[in-house]
Each structure stands twice: as C-alpha cells, then as structure tokens.
Write a protein that holds these residues in place. Structure first.
Motif, PDB file in Angstrom:
ATOM      1  N   GLN A 158      19.842  25.392 -56.900  1.00  0.00           N
ATOM      2  CA  GLN A 158      18.746  24.735 -57.608  1.00  0.00           C
ATOM      3  C   GLN A 158      18.988  23.229 -57.648  1.00  0.00           C
ATOM      4  OE1 GLN A 158      18.785  26.588 -61.493  1.00  0.00           O
ATOM      5  NE2 GLN A 158      17.523  28.284 -60.791  1.00  0.00           N
ATOM      6  N   LYS A 159      17.909  22.473 -57.525  1.00  0.00           N
ATOM      7  CA  LYS A 159      17.970  21.018 -57.701  1.00  0.00           C
ATOM      8  C   LYS A 159      17.381  20.709 -59.061  1.00  0.00           C
ATOM      9  CE  LYS A 159      16.618  16.667 -55.486  1.00  0.00           C
ATOM     10  NZ  LYS A 159      16.754  15.869 -56.632  1.00  0.00           N
ATOM     11  N   LEU A 160      18.184  20.052 -59.892  1.00  0.00           N
ATOM     12  CA  LEU A 160      17.710  19.616 -61.193  1.00  0.00           C
ATOM     13  C   LEU A 160      17.356  18.139 -61.105  1.00  0.00           C
ATOM     14  CD1 LEU A 160      20.431  21.498 -63.249  1.00  0.00           C
ATOM     15  CD2 LEU A 160      18.123  22.268 -62.679  1.00  0.00           C
ATOM     16  N   ASP A 174      18.918  15.333 -61.890  1.00  0.00           N
ATOM     17  CA  ASP A 174      19.927  14.430 -61.318  1.00  0.00           C
ATOM     18  C   ASP A 174      21.185  15.162 -60.873  1.00  0.00           C
ATOM     19  OD1 ASP A 174      20.767  15.089 -63.831  1.00  0.00           O
ATOM     20  OD2 ASP A 174      21.361  13.063 -64.407  1.00  0.00           O
ATOM     21  N   SER A 175      21.061  16.449 -60.630  1.00  0.00           N
ATOM     22  CA  SER A 175      22.217  17.219 -60.161  1.00  0.00           C
ATOM     23  C   SER A 175      21.740  18.479 -59.449  1.00  0.00           C
ATOM     24  CB  SER A 175      23.139  17.582 -61.338  1.00  0.00           C
ATOM     25  OG  SER A 175      22.475  18.457 -62.225  1.00  0.00           O
ATOM     26  N   TYR A 176      22.726  19.206 -58.911  1.00  0.00           N
ATOM     27  CA  TYR A 176      22.462  20.461 -58.210  1.00  0.00           C
ATOM     28  C   TYR A 176      23.304  21.555 -58.852  1.00  0.00           C
ATOM     29  CZ  TYR A 176      20.485  17.550 -54.526  1.00  0.00           C
ATOM     30  OH  TYR A 176      19.723  16.654 -53.822  1.00  0.00           O
ATOM     31  N   THR A 177      22.817  22.785 -58.770  1.00  0.00           N
ATOM     32  CA  THR A 177      23.607  23.916 -59.241  1.00  0.00           C
ATOM     33  C   THR A 177      23.668  24.982 -58.158  1.00  0.00           C
ATOM     34  OG1 THR A 177      21.715  25.060 -60.236  1.00  0.00           O
ATOM     35  CG2 THR A 177      22.981  23.604 -61.672  1.00  0.00           C
ATOM     36  N   CYS A 178      24.809  25.659 -58.106  1.00  0.00           N
ATOM     37  CA  CYS A 178      24.972  26.883 -57.335  1.00  0.00           C
ATOM     38  C   CYS A 178      25.256  27.956 -58.368  1.00  0.00           C
ATOM     39  CB  CYS A 178      26.159  26.790 -56.373  1.00  0.00           C
ATOM     40  SG  CYS A 178      25.840  25.793 -54.928  1.00  0.00           S
ATOM     41  N   LEU A 179      24.582  29.075 -58.261  1.00  0.00           N
ATOM     42  CA  LEU A 179      24.818  30.137 -59.213  1.00  0.00           C
ATOM     43  C   LEU A 179      24.592  31.495 -58.571  1.00  0.00           C
ATOM     44  CD1 LEU A 179      21.737  30.732 -61.350  1.00  0.00           C
ATOM     45  CD2 LEU A 179      21.920  28.527 -60.237  1.00  0.00           C
ATOM     46  N   TYR A 180      25.232  32.490 -59.153  1.00  0.00           N
ATOM     47  CA  TYR A 180      24.954  33.874 -58.812  1.00  0.00           C
ATOM     48  C   TYR A 180      24.134  34.422 -59.959  1.00  0.00           C
ATOM     49  CZ  TYR A 180      27.863  33.797 -54.717  1.00  0.00           C
ATOM     50  OH  TYR A 180      28.359  33.512 -53.472  1.00  0.00           O
ATOM     51  N   MET A 181      22.906  34.877 -59.628  1.00  0.00           N
ATOM     52  CA  MET A 181      21.970  35.292 -60.661  1.00  0.00           C
ATOM     53  C   MET A 181      21.294  36.598 -60.266  1.00  0.00           C
ATOM     54  SD  MET A 181      18.778  33.138 -62.274  1.00  0.00           S
ATOM     55  CE  MET A 181      17.982  32.872 -60.711  1.00  0.00           C
ATOM     56  N   GLU A 182      21.140  37.470 -61.238  1.00  0.00           N
ATOM     57  CA  GLU A 182      20.369  38.701 -61.075  1.00  0.00           C
ATOM     58  C   GLU A 182      18.913  38.305 -61.290  1.00  0.00           C
ATOM     59  OE1 GLU A 182      18.369  41.169 -62.443  1.00  0.00           O
ATOM     60  OE2 GLU A 182      18.942  42.567 -60.877  1.00  0.00           O
ATOM     61  N   HIS A 183      18.088  38.438 -60.271  1.00  0.00           N
ATOM     62  CA  HIS A 183      16.743  37.882 -60.329  1.00  0.00           C
ATOM     63  C   HIS A 183      15.799  38.597 -61.291  1.00  0.00           C
ATOM     64  CE1 HIS A 183      16.641  34.461 -57.612  1.00  0.00           C
ATOM     65  NE2 HIS A 183      17.622  35.070 -56.981  1.00  0.00           N
ATOM     66  N   TYR A 184      15.979  39.872 -61.511  1.00  0.00           N
ATOM     67  CA  TYR A 184      15.063  40.570 -62.413  1.00  0.00           C
ATOM     68  C   TYR A 184      15.349  40.249 -63.870  1.00  0.00           C
ATOM     69  CZ  TYR A 184      13.677  43.051 -58.253  1.00  0.00           C
ATOM     70  OH  TYR A 184      13.214  43.348 -57.006  1.00  0.00           O
TER      71      TYR A 184
END
Length: 128
Positions: free
Chosen positions: A77-79, A81-91
């Motif tokens: 994700q681009k916020l 002023d920064s970026y994130t990498c994440l592991y997320m359960e989409h539901y």
C-alpha cells in the motif's frame, strides 16, 4: 528513489543466511574507494578493485517473499508519505504482520527479514 538495498542491508541478509549471489545488481568500488552500481555479471567482478557486494532490487525482494502466509496475502500500500508491506486476510481484514518505510524497497526488505526470522522464507541449507 532508492533502487537497490544498501551494502549494510545486503550484509544483514547474508548474516540471516540468504544466498545473495542471485542479486540483479552489485555495489562495486573504484580505485578511489567510491561505490557505484553495476549489473551483477562477470564484468562487475572483473572491474572491481575490491570485492563487489551483490545488491537486491525491489523485484529481487518481491520474488523472495511468499505470496501467501496461510490465508493472508502479501499486500503493498502507498500511504501519504510512506509505503507498507503487509500480510492481510482480505475477507476479515486481519493483519498478520506489517512493515512501513519511506521507500517501498525498505518496507519490502523489513518484511523479507521478518519472513526469514519467522521461518516463512527458508534460507541456507533448509532452503535447498
């Protein structure tokens, strides 16, 4: 924009047991000790006066990260002023781990380190 990992970041990955010989780029020093980037090939090693240090690009890191950890998917994700990498359960939108950085490559590097430290990316003999 930062294109590759720093020498220090690459040394840390090596300490974690990552075989860094598959890097796309490499840091080399000229005769005055200045570092610059080169494509990681035979020429890189021939022209370097000191040992070259392989350097991962963002694509190199993404290729090493698992697409899924359980039912959580790798998400970038681009916020503002920064970026994130994440592991997320989409539901459910539950987050397993999240890393953040001013540069996307740094957030991805932090996630790779976390995946290695938690056994989601195998390194060394266990990765073979």
């Amino acid at each position: 924009m930062k294109q590759v990992l720093s020498v220090e970041q690459m040394k840390h990955l090596k300490e974690l047991g990552v075989d860094i010989s598959d890097a796309s780029m490499c840091w080399i020093k000229d005769s005055e000790g200045n570092r610059f980037l080169s494509v990681n090939d035979e020429y890189c090693y021939e022209m370097s006066h000191l040992s070259p240090v392989p350097a991962y690009t963002l694509q190199d890191i993404l290729d090493k990260l698992p697409c899924f950890i359980g039912n959580q998917v790798l998400t970038i994700q681009k916020l503002a002023d920064s970026y994130t990498c994440l592991y997320m359960e989409h539901y459910t939108r539950s987050i397993g781990n999240i890393t953040e950085g001013k540069e996307l490559i740094d957030a991805a590097y932090d996630m790779l380190c976390w995946c290695i430290e938690n056994g989601y990316v195998k390194v060394g003999k266990e990765g073979q």
